[in-house]
Design an enzyme around this catalytic site. Structure first.
Site, PDB file in Angstrom:
ATOM      1  N   SER A 358      15.885 -28.106  25.709  1.00  0.00           N
ATOM      2  CA  SER A 358      14.447 -27.956  25.520  1.00  0.00           C
ATOM      3  C   SER A 358      13.837 -26.956  26.481  1.00  0.00           C
ATOM      4  O   SER A 358      14.259 -26.847  27.633  1.00  0.00           O
ATOM      5  CB  SER A 358      13.754 -29.305  25.741  1.00  0.00           C
ATOM      6  OG  SER A 358      14.274 -30.276  24.867  1.00  0.00           O
ATOM      7  N   HIS A 468       9.345 -36.072  24.596  1.00  0.00           N
ATOM      8  CA  HIS A 468      10.664 -36.711  24.564  1.00  0.00           C
ATOM      9  C   HIS A 468      10.697 -38.018  25.364  1.00  0.00           C
ATOM     10  O   HIS A 468      11.322 -38.984  24.954  1.00  0.00           O
ATOM     11  CB  HIS A 468      11.734 -35.741  25.082  1.00  0.00           C
ATOM     12  CG  HIS A 468      12.009 -34.607  24.127  1.00  0.00           C
ATOM     13  ND1 HIS A 468      12.528 -34.809  22.871  1.00  0.00           N
ATOM     14  CD2 HIS A 468      11.817 -33.262  24.237  1.00  0.00           C
ATOM     15  CE1 HIS A 468      12.665 -33.638  22.251  1.00  0.00           C
ATOM     16  NE2 HIS A 468      12.230 -32.685  23.058  1.00  0.00           N
TER      17      HIS A 468
END
Lengths: 503, 503
Positions: A358, A468
């Site tokens: 990410s 997340h």
């Protein structure tokens, strides 16, 4: 509205033109010429223009008339609610709205927000009635043996139901009717994108209320059970694949060939679709199958298939993109990740690690502000206001190393020097061995702090971290030079992070 | 709960046992022995028991403990709402609830209804605040030019949003969490069926409120776009086909062979399914392809395929069944009919007529009450109270024909004679040529009046008429001796009606 390309056969060769981002303009417009050859090769004459794109120009008097008609049709639609729905009226309303340009659409939305709210007189009447009901302290009673009923109780429940109904704005009734129609949901999603654009210009309470009402409706309509998971492959329709190319927001896709690699061996791509919006991926995720946890975006994006699928032990989620600006605030990515993890776990039991790769989009912004503050504090001396802001960002040994990198004659302090180096638009530091070595320890340390400790209203400051972690993932590892693209260097000094999903 | 059959291999042969209709018992239990051979032939060892069926017996102390636990788990689930959902807790809650017998389930539902409502103190506080806001007569302003915003306006919208949130009962939050889980929707549908049973025994305001809340939630969750149309054929899983046999409510299906005929040439069967309830038809419809508009149920049910499919010009909808007692009040049949019409129109352009062949379930009940009233009025003479009720049900020539049918010595008036004849349990009139001839004109005439003119709160008195007319269908024709089964004779003197869909 999303800048999807329209290809027309003109003058014996293909020309690529981007539609005027009339409605929302939130997704990137990527009609680079580089895409042309592939389009031509696919023999695709035309791609459907996005449904809410406004016509280029409309005579103002015509627009005024249309706006009046739209307003009248809205009134009609809402007041017909108790009988069978006038489908033709609703369709007409949609068509007329789409004929308006953004200015007139905005005016139509304001009419919707201000004239189609709650009947406040009726609401206040119900409230007055509710207030007169004697409250029964029913939590104190022995409820479990309750088999009879008091009239007061019944009146409470009844009035609460009436209040609930009275609080539904007329606009929501209209939206509900539209949602029952073919194409209605997509229209409303695009309408909310228009609303978002209108709010940027004109932050009215009525528009904000409309926006939040629509968000609430979408949240119930798009229940996860109704979303269809589809694995996107090279066998899919080109018009779908082209949308993936256009929408991809994390690691831009150059063209259909670039996408083909992302759909090949060792890769997966999954999308969530809603039956009421066929062919429209609401959110999609790209996965690489790897041996070990990969930390470099460039290796994943441009390397050969990372490993034989049979020996892969890790599913690396390296991109997740929401495509509809009108669905902002509706959590779809969360469910998509979990469902894909579940699916891959069944299909490939040898894959044990489910991690993301990410970006850290807010890191440099945060870090440069921190560095700038310290420069300022140091310059303006030891006033008490400043001493509160003062903090040690660098360890002594880090300062020494940074000072050693300065050009001769540069006497700036290490914090200011770091600020200068990192804020340069060309990112020269990323090609200097010496600077890289000096920057690596403080950048990794400060980035860990940014991800793990910096909060905003109790949530992680970084939006991707927040997404997340709220979904139940944990921070796995930071990757030095994880994204060496200029976008990656600018946003996070090239750092990337893996989050781990364990479900 | 719906009396689905469970087949066990016992003592060397199959035995059929019906599950105790523990939960709702609303659908007919049809475990006739006649079904056995087919089950055996299909080698189907066991059919899943319905998910909400209660265990036969549970130690009362155990039940008390479980009820306490259920109550505790509900509190936990509701108060966790802001963080990630405790899936295991919710699953446990469902399992424990299903362990309870109907009495304890009812107590659990009362706890849910009384302790998980609205926070009335908070609600009243918000109301008081709302009342203090000065209302701005915003319908009078020139709204279209509105580009600025007043603080009062914003406060109105904000407080309305807060009121809306405060009016959501805690129980609805729990339901929303459950709906997100696999199997959650089916659990809630069956829970509402339990609630319907509980309400029959104990008509509490709290239970009624819970029922109406659940209905509202189902209406949003089961949006037509999410429902999947599936054509049911002999190729489908036996466990699905068996459900069709069990559920069919209009013209009972004897066994799987009987069903096979309804799936063969010249016939169609379509079901609506929801992705969250796989294998569970929520509503299904049976269609016969005919030449001309057929008026006899027996011909459709037992005749040979009415005609070659290629020459059919009519799609006759002869049965539509909703299967879930817990989805009462949710309109699914409406959408199913329209979707099937649309599909057949595409597949078979030569089919021009889309009509139902429908029962008239309330006709005899209404007619006998009318006849009885007139008997009473005639007997008690000409008092003014009676004169209001007095009406001429029969024409003079109809009276003459009926009087001619009387046995010798029977001096009853024609109205009383008609009442006697029609109310006989054996329906002897249906096998007497003379009576049939005498009854036909008044029955057809009065039935037309019942269907077209008799209303209840503005809607057609007959529930089936109301359903189709509200869906936009028109009354096409009445059919004499359309259903000669004893059910048909008892409910509507054998009359049936066709409604026409034109969309």
């Amino acid at each position: 509205m999303r800048g999807i390309m329209r290809i027309r056969l003109g003058g014996g060769r293909f020309r690529a033109t981007a539609t005027a981002a009339g409605a929302s303009g939130a997704a990137p417009n990527k009609s680079e010429l580089g895409k042309q050859p592939f389009m031509a090769q696919f023999g695709q004459g035309s791609v459907e223009p996005p449904s809410n794109s406004a016509p280029a120009m409309l005579d103002p008097r015509h627009s005024e008339r249309l706006l009046k008609k739209v307003s009248m049709l809205m009134h009609e639609a809402v007041h017909m609610r108790n009988s069978s729905l006038p489908n033709a009226t609703l369709r007409q309303l949609r068509e007329d709205y789409l004929m308006l340009n953004m200015d007139y659409r905005q005016r139509a939305l304001i009419v919707l927000g201000t004239q189609f709210g709650v009947d406040r007189k009726r609401l206040k009447g119900l409230m007055q009635h509710y207030m007169t009901l004697n409250s029964v302290g029913n939590t104190e009673e022995t409820i479990e043996d309750k088999t009879s009923d008091s009239g007061i109780d019944a009146a409470h429940y009844r009035t609460e139901r009436d209040l609930r109904a009275a609080l539904v704005p007329l606009s929501s009734r209209l939206f509900e009717q539209m949602n029952g129609q073919v194409g209605g949901l997509k229209f409303l999603v695009d309408l909310r994108a228009d609303l978002k654009t209108a709010l940027l210009k004109n932050n009215l309470a009525s528009l904000r209320a409309l926006d939040s009402d629509l968000q609430g409706l979408f949240a119930t309509w798009l229940s996860p059970a109704c979303l269809e998971l589809h694995r996107i492959t090279w066998n899919d329709a080109a018009c779908l694949l082209e949308k993936i190319v256009t929408y991809e927001a994390v690691h831009p896709i150059t063209n259909l060939y670039d996408l083909k690699r992302r759909l090949g061996t060792g890769r997966r791509c999954f999308g969530y679709f809603h039956p009421a919006m066929p062919g429209e991926p609401l959110v999609f995720i790209e996965v690489a199958l790897t041996k070990g946890i990969e930390g470099s975006a460039q290796k994943v994006l441009f390397g050969e298939p990372p490993c034989d699928e049979a020996v892969a032990d890790c599913a690396l989620f390296y991109s997740i993109t929401s495509t509809q600006p009108g669905l902002k605030g509706i959590e779809l990515g969360n469910f998509l990740i979990k469902r894909v993890v579940h699916l891959l776990r069944q299909e490939m039991p040898e894959v044990q690690n489910f991690v993301t790769l990410s970006p850290i989009p807010g890191f440099m912004h945060w870090l440069l502000a921190k560095l700038a503050t310290q420069c300022h504090v140091q310059k303006s001396g030891d006033k008490s206001a400043n001493s509160k802001l003062s903090e040690k960002l660098l360890f002594p040994e880090e300062e020494v190393k940074l000072e050693a990198c300065r050009d001769e004659g540069n006497s700036k302090g290490p914090v200011e020097f770091m600020y200068d180096v990192l804020s340069s638009a060309e990112h020269e530091w990323a090609s200097s061995e010496k600077l890289l070595e000096a920057l690596r320890p403080p950048l990794l340390r400060l980035c860990a702090r940014y991800i793990l400790q910096e909060k905003k209203r109790g949530a992680a400051l970084d939006p991707v971290t927040n997404f997340h972690v709220r979904n139940g993932a944990s921070v796995e590892q930071l990757n030095w030079m994880g994204d060496t693209s200029s976008k990656g260097l600018a946003a996070s000094a090239g750092l990337m992070v893996n989050y781990r999903y364990r479900h």
